[in-house]
Design an enzyme around this catalytic site. Structure first.
Site, mmCIF file in Angstrom:
data_model
loop_
_atom_site.group_PDB
_atom_site.id
_atom_site.type_symbol
_atom_site.label_atom_id
_atom_site.label_comp_id
_atom_site.label_asym_id
_atom_site.label_seq_id
_atom_site.Cartn_x
_atom_site.Cartn_y
_atom_site.Cartn_z
ATOM 1 N N ASP A 2 24.855 49.405 23.768
ATOM 2 C CA ASP A 2 26.182 48.664 24.387
ATOM 3 C C ASP A 2 26.579 49.648 24.976
ATOM 4 O O ASP A 2 26.847 50.922 24.787
ATOM 5 C CB ASP A 2 26.648 47.945 23.360
ATOM 6 C CG ASP A 2 27.556 46.851 23.899
ATOM 7 O OD1 ASP A 2 27.226 46.509 25.301
ATOM 8 O OD2 ASP A 2 28.536 46.350 23.700
ATOM 9 N N ASN A 4 26.666 49.996 28.888
ATOM 10 C CA ASN A 4 25.977 50.569 29.961
ATOM 11 C C ASN A 4 26.811 50.179 31.183
ATOM 12 O O ASN A 4 27.294 50.832 32.017
ATOM 13 C CB ASN A 4 24.485 50.155 30.369
ATOM 14 C CG ASN A 4 23.498 50.691 29.527
ATOM 15 O OD1 ASN A 4 23.791 51.592 28.673
ATOM 16 N ND2 ASN A 4 22.178 49.832 29.693
ATOM 17 N N GLY A 5 27.570 49.080 31.279
ATOM 18 C CA GLY A 5 28.054 48.329 32.563
ATOM 19 C C GLY A 5 29.728 49.135 32.253
ATOM 20 O O GLY A 5 30.072 49.484 33.495
ATOM 21 N N HIS A 19 22.910 51.028 33.752
ATOM 22 C CA HIS A 19 21.732 50.747 33.076
ATOM 23 C C HIS A 19 20.383 51.964 33.414
ATOM 24 O O HIS A 19 19.584 52.150 32.556
ATOM 25 C CB HIS A 19 20.709 49.413 33.674
ATOM 26 C CG HIS A 19 21.878 47.844 33.090
ATOM 27 N ND1 HIS A 19 22.313 48.087 31.822
ATOM 28 C CD2 HIS A 19 22.216 47.105 33.906
ATOM 29 C CE1 HIS A 19 23.103 47.007 31.698
ATOM 30 N NE2 HIS A 19 22.999 46.313 32.948
ATOM 31 N N LEU A 113 5.550 56.988 15.345
ATOM 32 C CA LEU A 113 6.484 56.299 15.379
ATOM 33 C C LEU A 113 6.246 54.937 15.919
ATOM 34 O O LEU A 113 5.680 54.923 17.028
ATOM 35 C CB LEU A 113 7.599 57.032 16.282
ATOM 36 C CG LEU A 113 8.834 56.280 16.715
ATOM 37 C CD1 LEU A 113 9.764 55.886 15.717
ATOM 38 C CD2 LEU A 113 9.623 57.016 17.824
ATOM 39 N N GLU A 189 22.583 49.738 6.740
ATOM 40 C CA GLU A 189 24.032 50.481 6.850
ATOM 41 C C GLU A 189 24.311 50.159 8.410
ATOM 42 O O GLU A 189 23.510 50.179 8.942
ATOM 43 C CB GLU A 189 23.986 51.801 6.645
ATOM 44 C CG GLU A 189 23.289 52.269 5.435
ATOM 45 C CD GLU A 189 24.349 51.808 4.278
ATOM 46 O OE1 GLU A 189 25.830 52.124 4.527
ATOM 47 O OE2 GLU A 189 24.231 51.741 3.069
HETATM 48 C C1 IPE Z 1 23.585 47.461 27.746
HETATM 49 O O1 IPE Z 1 24.883 47.523 27.963
HETATM 50 C C2 IPE Z 1 23.153 46.244 27.224
HETATM 51 C C3 IPE Z 1 21.777 45.732 27.591
HETATM 52 C C4 IPE Z 1 21.658 44.300 28.180
HETATM 53 C C5 IPE Z 1 20.777 46.627 28.045
HETATM 54 P P1 IPE Z 1 25.972 46.329 28.631
HETATM 55 O O2 IPE Z 1 25.437 46.041 29.964
HETATM 56 O O3 IPE Z 1 26.209 45.285 27.489
HETATM 57 O O4 IPE Z 1 27.371 47.111 28.826
HETATM 58 P P2 IPE Z 1 28.663 46.658 28.899
HETATM 59 O O5 IPE Z 1 28.920 46.018 27.417
HETATM 60 O O6 IPE Z 1 29.072 45.557 29.923
HETATM 61 O O7 IPE Z 1 29.537 48.140 29.101
HETATM 62 MG MG MG Z 2 27.601 44.771 26.338
#
Ligand code: IPE
Ligand code: MG
Length: 247
Positions: A2, A4-5, A19, A113, A189
């Site tokens: 989470d 990226n945006g 992304h 892996l 965890e």
């Molecule tokens: C990447 O981060 C999650 C995916 C869908 C690949 P986000 O796109 O949710 O980034 P934020 O949360 O808006 O910063």
């Molecule tokens: Mg997000």
């Protein structure tokens, strides 16, 4: 994965640039997992809910997946990494679906892996679908309802080839599960890290693993019971268990 945006917006870029940067973090993370000897790594790449994002962003994510699949295919194969999918790859656009299929096929002999990409994945949906599939089998007389157990449910889920989650890492500063591996992460965890996904580096991964290794996982038992079990296991294996800290 989470953040990226938000990472992109903070730098003054379009969200989609985040992304692209996120894909680099994926590459490093996979390589680090393989080096550490981690047998399973599952990445939440695209959720069922993500389909409702702006069209442009969904298209970019689908295109990046094609790029990733093509660019990394040979490296992944050479590094003994087997790629598989959880969720609904058949719902992806044709080009993306074919690229992912090709990636799965090219890496199918990897034994170092298992990298699982969760695509068009939702934990609740997986559970609901599994319940429906079992109900259908009962209706047809193929199984007895009393025979339904955890294993039966698992066998109908798109994660059926995965073991339970040991460690779940979420970047981006939120403390939520957001519909990821709800059943499989029952005793995981959980680690919620403040950095955005493009900022996630091998050293953060190593630190998370180190933190994980220092945990005593009791699975509902007492600490004393767990310690006795560990000693029994060590005796059965004819060896003393390695200390859990000091990777
Ligand atoms: C990447 O981060 C999650 C995916 C869908 C690949 P986000 O796109 O949710 O980034 P934020 O949360 O808006 O910063
Ligand atoms: Mg997000």
């Amino acid at each position: 994965m989470d953040g990226n945006g938000r990472w992109a917006e903070c730098q003054g870029f379009e969200r989609v640039k985040g992304h692209c940067e996120g894909a680099r973090a994926v590459r490093d993370t996979v390589e680090t997992a393989a080096r550490m000897g981690i047998p399973y790594l599952t990445l939440y790449a695209f959720s069922v809910a993500n389909w409702s994002r702006p069209r442009n962003e969904v298209d970019t994510l689908m295109r990046l997946l094609v790029d990733f699949a093509k660019r990394e295919r040979m490296d992944l194969r050479q590094n003994g990494i087997r790629v598989q999918v959880a969720g609904h790859v058949e719902e992806l656009p044709t080009v993306t679906r074919l690229a992912v299929r090709e990636l799965i096929n090219a890496t199918r002999h990897g034994d170092r892996l298992t990298l699982t990409l969760a695509l068009s994945y939702g934990g609740r949906r997986d559970l609901v679908d599994a319940a429906r599939a079992l109900a259908e089998k009962v209706r047809k007389g193929e199984i007895d309802a009393r025979a339904i157990d955890e294993q039966a449910l698992r066998s109908e889920m798109t994660t059926r080839l995965l073991p339970d989650v040991d460690l779940l890492i979420r970047t981006g500063g939120e403390s939520r599960i957001s519909d990821f591996l709800l059943f499989e992460a029952a005793y995981a965890e959980l680690m919620f890290l403040p950095m955005m996904w493009p900022e996630f580096r091998p050293e953060h991964f190593l630190a998370a693993i180190q933190g994980y290794m220092g945990k005593e996982r009791r699975f509902g038992l007492t600490s004393a019971q767990v310690r006795t079990q560990d000693q029994d296991a060590a005796r059965a294996n004819g060896r003393i268990l390695r200390p859990v800290v000091g990777y």
